[in-house]
Design a protein around this motif. Structure first.
Motif, PDB file in Angstrom:
ATOM      1  N   ILE B 116       0.848  -1.204   0.000  1.00 50.30           N
ATOM      2  CA  ILE B 116       0.000   0.000   0.000  1.00 50.30           C
ATOM      3  C   ILE B 116       0.880   1.250   0.000  1.00 50.30           C
ATOM      4  N   LEU B 117       1.973   1.175   0.753  1.00 52.00           N
ATOM      5  CA  LEU B 117       2.931   2.282   0.783  1.00 52.00           C
ATOM      6  C   LEU B 117       3.455   2.579  -0.626  1.00 52.00           C
ATOM      7  N   GLY B 118       3.782   1.512  -1.356  1.00 53.88           N
ATOM      8  CA  GLY B 118       4.277   1.664  -2.719  1.00 53.88           C
ATOM      9  C   GLY B 118       3.225   2.259  -3.644  1.00 53.88           C
ATOM     10  N   ILE B 119       1.980   1.812  -3.493  1.00 55.00           N
ATOM     11  CA  ILE B 119       0.913   2.303  -4.376  1.00 55.00           C
ATOM     12  C   ILE B 119       0.629   3.780  -4.103  1.00 55.00           C
ATOM     13  N   VAL B 120       0.574   4.157  -2.825  1.00 58.10           N
ATOM     14  CA  VAL B 120       0.381   5.574  -2.487  1.00 58.10           C
ATOM     15  C   VAL B 120       1.518   6.405  -3.079  1.00 58.10           C
ATOM     16  N   ALA B 121       2.736   5.877  -2.991  1.00 59.35           N
ATOM     17  CA  ALA B 121       3.888   6.592  -3.548  1.00 59.35           C
ATOM     18  C   ALA B 121       3.787   6.698  -5.073  1.00 59.35           C
ATOM     19  N   MET B 122       3.226   5.656  -5.729  1.00 56.65           N
ATOM     20  CA  MET B 122       3.047   5.730  -7.189  1.00 56.65           C
ATOM     21  C   MET B 122       2.083   6.853  -7.558  1.00 56.65           C
ATOM     22  N   PHE B 123       0.983   6.974  -6.791  1.00 59.57           N
ATOM     23  CA  PHE B 123       0.053   8.089  -7.031  1.00 59.57           C
ATOM     24  C   PHE B 123       0.776   9.421  -6.839  1.00 59.57           C
ATOM     25  N   ALA B 124       1.589   9.518  -5.788  1.00 62.92           N
ATOM     26  CA  ALA B 124       2.319  10.765  -5.527  1.00 62.92           C
ATOM     27  C   ALA B 124       3.271  11.074  -6.685  1.00 62.92           C
ATOM     28  N   GLY B 125       3.975  10.049  -7.164  1.00 61.22           N
ATOM     29  CA  GLY B 125       4.900  10.253  -8.276  1.00 61.22           C
ATOM     30  C   GLY B 125       4.169  10.702  -9.533  1.00 61.22           C
ATOM     31  N   ALA B 126       3.006  10.082  -9.808  1.00 62.40           N
ATOM     32  CA  ALA B 126       2.207  10.464 -10.985  1.00 62.40           C
ATOM     33  C   ALA B 126       1.709  11.897 -10.835  1.00 62.40           C
ATOM     34  N   TYR B 127       1.359  12.278  -9.605  1.00 61.79           N
ATOM     35  CA  TYR B 127       0.872  13.643  -9.364  1.00 61.79           C
ATOM     36  C   TYR B 127       1.985  14.659  -9.613  1.00 61.79           C
ATOM     37  N   VAL B 128       3.141  14.399  -9.042  1.00 63.07           N
ATOM     38  CA  VAL B 128       4.268  15.331  -9.195  1.00 63.07           C
ATOM     39  C   VAL B 128       4.651  15.458 -10.674  1.00 63.07           C
ATOM     40  N   MET B 129       4.628  14.320 -11.388  1.00 60.48           N
ATOM     41  CA  MET B 129       4.933  14.382 -12.827  1.00 60.48           C
ATOM     42  C   MET B 129       3.936  15.294 -13.542  1.00 60.48           C
ATOM     43  N   GLY B 130       2.633  15.057 -13.316  1.00 61.76           N
ATOM     44  CA  GLY B 130       1.609  15.854 -14.012  1.00 61.76           C
ATOM     45  C   GLY B 130       1.626  17.319 -13.595  1.00 61.76           C
ATOM     46  N   ARG B 131       1.933  17.557 -12.321  1.00 64.72           N
ATOM     47  CA  ARG B 131       1.900  18.926 -11.785  1.00 64.72           C
ATOM     48  C   ARG B 131       3.048  19.758 -12.334  1.00 64.72           C
ATOM     49  N   PHE B 132       4.229  19.162 -12.448  1.00 62.57           N
ATOM     50  CA  PHE B 132       5.400  19.960 -12.807  1.00 62.57           C
ATOM     51  C   PHE B 132       5.900  19.740 -14.236  1.00 62.57           C
ATOM     52  N   LEU B 133       5.575  18.602 -14.829  1.00 69.17           N
ATOM     53  CA  LEU B 133       6.078  18.348 -16.185  1.00 69.17           C
ATOM     54  C   LEU B 133       4.956  18.104 -17.192  1.00 69.17           C
ATOM     55  N   GLY B 134       3.715  18.034 -16.703  1.00 72.93           N
ATOM     56  CA  GLY B 134       2.592  17.686 -17.587  1.00 72.93           C
ATOM     57  C   GLY B 134       2.209  18.832 -18.522  1.00 72.93           C
TER      58      GLY B 134
END
Lengths: 153, 134
Positions: B116-134
């Motif tokens: 679950i820790l990994g999955i939450v981190a995947m969402f965070a990584g996807a968010y940061v990607m979309g927020r700053f590089l999307g």
């Protein structure tokens, strides 16, 4: 090369292929994984990147697909698995930092092991082939680097 | 639940069953491939890809449209700097943790709750990607 035998791997792969093919023949959709993160974030974030039409159009079915993936593995555990429920011994910091990089990288690359790996190569996409070669080579180097530093498993 | 969602749910059941049957719900088995001690992951990925390749490339010769409507479109992406850079970053995370998006979801189904820790981190990584590089 195959200490656990080859049969579970081939059978598992065939089952995945049947599932992905069934979805494609029925709906024309590519049943891939990593887009789930971006499409689900679109429910909560107003940032234009997440509000793009392809995400809004697919966010519902991607959730159904994800629930199916979880329950499919549960079915295996309850009915087939010899060892029942199981917990990893990979350290929490690897799951956390690795997970972040997986989420970031797969979305930047527009695909993961299923999107580039299965659906992309099956679609004869050279872009996906290059992506797969890249993440497999980098994954092997990284795993060996951690092993070299004494991190197990 | 409309028909499309039912189909995707069933497709997901197969996907999760196959991942678990082939051992990929366990980060240890994914890592054993990346450490080059068990090449099973290539067999699994190969079997899944060949099956899908046959379906995607043969079916449109016999069927005009998917059963529920829509179009048959192969999955294509344009190769650019982000495709490769993203694949490198994904490869580092994959090699470090033995998790990828599908295997992490299926890992929940085998009761591997630390993921679950990994999955939450995947969402965070996807968010940061979309927020700053999307």
């Amino acid at each position: 090369m195959f200490p656990l035998g080859i049969y579970p791997y081939i059978l598992g792969g065939l089952i995945i292929g049947v599932g992905v093919s069934f979805v494609y023949l029925t709906t024309g959709l590519h049943a891939t994984q990593s887009s789930l993160f971006s499409t689900t974030i679109s429910y909560f974030s107003k940032i234009p990147y997440f509000q793009r039409k392809t995400y809004l159009d697919s966010r519902e079915w991607r959730l159904y697909f994800a629930v199916g993936v979880i329950l499919g593995a549960l079915i295996y555990t309850v009915i087939v698995s010899p060892d029942g429920f199981w917990t990893t011994s990979v350290q929490w910091w690897r799951l956390l930092i690795g997970g972040f990089l997986v989420g970031f990288g797969t979305r930047l690359s527009s695909g993961c092991t299923s999107g580039h790996g299965i659906s992309g190569i099956a679609s004869l996409s050279t872009t996906s082939l290059y992506a797969v070669i890249t993440f497999i080579v980098v994954g092997i180097i990284t795993a060996h680097a951690f092993q070299f530093l004494g991190v197990t498993p | 639940m409309n028909n499309k969602n039912i189909v995707l749910f069933i497709g997901g059941l197969f996907f999760g069953l196959g991942l678990a049957w082939g051992g990929m719900s366990k980060p240890e088995i994914v890592l054993s491939f990346l450490q080059l001690t068990d090449y099973g992951l290539i067999l699994l990925m190969g079997a899944a890809t060949v099956t899908t390749l046959v379906a995607i490339n043969i079916a449109p010769r016999f069927m005009k449209k998917p059963i529920l409507g829509g179009d048959f479109k192969p999955r294509t992406r344009v190769l650019n700097r982000n495709t490769v850079l993203g694949a490198i970053i994904f490869g580092i995370g994959w090699g470090m943790s033995g998790q990828c998006p599908g295997s992490a979801l299926s890992s929940l189904g085998i009761g591997n709750f630390p993921v679950i820790l990994g999955i939450v981190a995947m969402f965070a990584g996807a968010y940061v990607m979309g927020r700053f590089l999307g």
